[in-house]
Design an enzyme around this catalytic site. Structure first.
Site, PDB file in Angstrom:
ATOM      1  N   LYS A 141       1.006  -1.197   0.038  1.00  0.00           N
ATOM      2  CA  LYS A 141      -0.059   0.006  -0.011  1.00  0.00           C
ATOM      3  C   LYS A 141       0.854   1.207   0.126  1.00  0.00           C
ATOM      4  O   LYS A 141       1.677   1.264   0.819  1.00  0.00           O
ATOM      5  CB  LYS A 141      -0.895  -0.008   1.259  1.00  0.00           C
ATOM      6  CG  LYS A 141      -1.777   1.160   1.304  1.00  0.00           C
ATOM      7  CD  LYS A 141      -2.862   1.041   2.620  1.00  0.00           C
ATOM      8  CE  LYS A 141      -3.735   2.478   2.461  1.00  0.00           C
ATOM      9  NZ  LYS A 141      -4.253   2.382   3.568  1.00  0.00           N
ATOM     10  N   LYS A 178      -2.247  -1.673  -3.660  1.00  0.00           N
ATOM     11  CA  LYS A 178      -3.029  -0.258  -3.728  1.00  0.00           C
ATOM     12  C   LYS A 178      -2.277   0.781  -3.560  1.00  0.00           C
ATOM     13  O   LYS A 178      -1.204   1.113  -3.006  1.00  0.00           O
ATOM     14  CB  LYS A 178      -3.988  -0.172  -2.177  1.00  0.00           C
ATOM     15  CG  LYS A 178      -4.989   0.944  -2.211  1.00  0.00           C
ATOM     16  CD  LYS A 178      -5.597   0.789  -0.998  1.00  0.00           C
ATOM     17  CE  LYS A 178      -6.501   2.171  -0.688  1.00  0.00           C
ATOM     18  NZ  LYS A 178      -6.966   1.898   0.672  1.00  0.00           N
ATOM     19  N   TYR A 201     -15.240   0.711  -7.097  1.00  0.00           N
ATOM     20  CA  TYR A 201     -16.386   1.472  -6.825  1.00  0.00           C
ATOM     21  C   TYR A 201     -17.184   1.370  -7.914  1.00  0.00           C
ATOM     22  O   TYR A 201     -18.559   1.625  -7.908  1.00  0.00           O
ATOM     23  CB  TYR A 201     -16.390   2.784  -6.568  1.00  0.00           C
ATOM     24  CG  TYR A 201     -15.639   2.971  -5.231  1.00  0.00           C
ATOM     25  CD1 TYR A 201     -15.985   2.878  -3.795  1.00  0.00           C
ATOM     26  CD2 TYR A 201     -14.035   3.498  -5.439  1.00  0.00           C
ATOM     27  CE1 TYR A 201     -15.065   3.115  -2.723  1.00  0.00           C
ATOM     28  CE2 TYR A 201     -13.215   3.491  -4.360  1.00  0.00           C
ATOM     29  CZ  TYR A 201     -13.648   3.250  -3.075  1.00  0.00           C
ATOM     30  OH  TYR A 201     -12.792   3.315  -1.759  1.00  0.00           O
TER      31      TYR A 201
END
Length: 358
Positions: free
Chosen positions: A227, A281, A346
């Site tokens: 990340k 990410k 999303y």
């Protein structure tokens, strides 16, 4: 039956231009043009589908969802067009719809009221906190979908950090105890996958040991193994209400965007500590990392198409600069091509609906 008339290409070119078409040079050996024409497999839709190297399906999509207090509430996130914070009852309805579409899991992120953000982050392991209540209701009412819970302190931290803070420093080992308590509360509520996103050293091993000792051996860990300290997280922080609280930045624990080899070390350590699957990410700016991780370890590898990636595509669509369906599906397919087994996005419900429609 009368056969359709075949066009004489040479005659057509001569009629239009007055000149004979150039003849392709004779192939010097087999495997060269004109014997080999890669366009042959692109001539028809059915052929393109038949030879496609990668495929995108609803089962490849994991849906991050923001949950808030209240009843029958769905409040839009201003910086993420089409995304809403949902009350638990509306979340259950949304989870049911996702399950019908074939989406395998949802990932929950809470919008925590400011008065519940504290320096010790105790709300993170409150068994009656927003996430735990949401997990119980989804698992009670929607039988066919998994629930992923984020493990990090930032939604509950008065200073907006993923770990405990003292004298301006984010504390590593002290934070591990807090993350263990948070993970156990979520597991007790019925969470299927614990997803530590905090980037503290040693947190996967500490959480795995605690889960096993408490009898939660079947609870899986999806580690945010690589990340990065990215500029693409801004809209997410708006959605969970942590952006205005962040003191400083997260560069002392999230990875430097300049580093690639370090990502492999992070993944290796998390796997050794008991991670069942790993995540990179952000997503599209780090497709090279996704590819390297999958090639090196051959374990379930996921990518997170983060809020900033989603927001910039949607903003361009709203201005008429891009075609929504085309860029949505193309961006998601890029993750599969890089080697990802699935994508947190999303777009999940919208993409699944489009894929189901054909």
């Amino acid at each position: 039956m009368t056969q359709p008339k075949r066009t004489n290409a040479a005659a057509h070119v001569r009629a239009v231009t007055g000149e004979a078409p150039a003849r392709p040079a004779a192939a010097g050996k087999r495997g060269d043009y004109p014997t080999v024409r890669l366009r042959r497999n692109r001539t028809d839709d059915w052929t393109r589908r038949m030879v496609a190297e990668n495929h995108l399906a609803p089962a490849d999509l994991l849906w991050p969802v923001f949950v808030q207090e209240g009843t029958d509430a769905a409040d839009p996130v201003g910086s993420m067009p089409g995304v809403e914070r949902l009350s638990v009852d509306r979340l259950v309805e949304a989870a049911g719809r996702a399950a019908e579409l074939g989406i395998p899991a949802i990932a929950l992120f809470p919008h925590v009221p400011a008065e519940r953000k504290t320096a010790d982050c105790a709300e993170a392991w409150n068994p009656e906190n927003l996430v735990c209540k949401a997990v119980r209701e989804v698992k009670r009412q929607v039988s066919d979908i998994g629930v992923i819970c984020d493990v990090a302190l930032d939604p509950y931290n008065a200073l907006g950090h993923d770990g405990l803070v003292a004298d301006g420093r984010v504390l590593n080992d002290e934070t591990l105890h807090a993350l263990i308590r948070q993970s156990l509360a979520q597991a007790e509520a019925g969470c299927d996958i614990i997803a530590p996103s905090d980037m503290m050293d040693g947190r996967v091993g500490a959480i795995r040991e605690a889960l096993d000792a408490a009898g939660y051996q079947e609870v899986k860990i999806m580690s945010y193994a690589a990340k990065y300290a990215s500029g693409f997280y801004g809209p997410f922080r708006d959605a969970v209400g942590s952006g205005g609280f962040l003191a400083g930045d997260k560069k002392t624990y999230q990875m430097d965007p300049a580093n690639s080899d370090e990502a492999l070390r992070e993944v290796m350590l998390d796997l050794r500590e008991g991670a069942d699957m790993v995540m990179v990410k952000p997503g599209m700016p780090y497709l090279d990392i996704v590819h390297r991780v999958k090639e090196a370890f051959r374990v379930p590898t996921f990518a997170y198409q983060v809020s900033g990636e989603y927001a910039m595509l949607k903003a361009a669509v709203e201005r008429g600069w891009l075609d929504n369906d085309k860029v949505m599906l193309e961006s998601l397919l890029s993750f599969k091509r890089a080697g990802a087994d699935g994508v947190l996005t999303y777009f999940a419900v919208e993409a699944a609906e489009r894929l189901k429609a054909g």
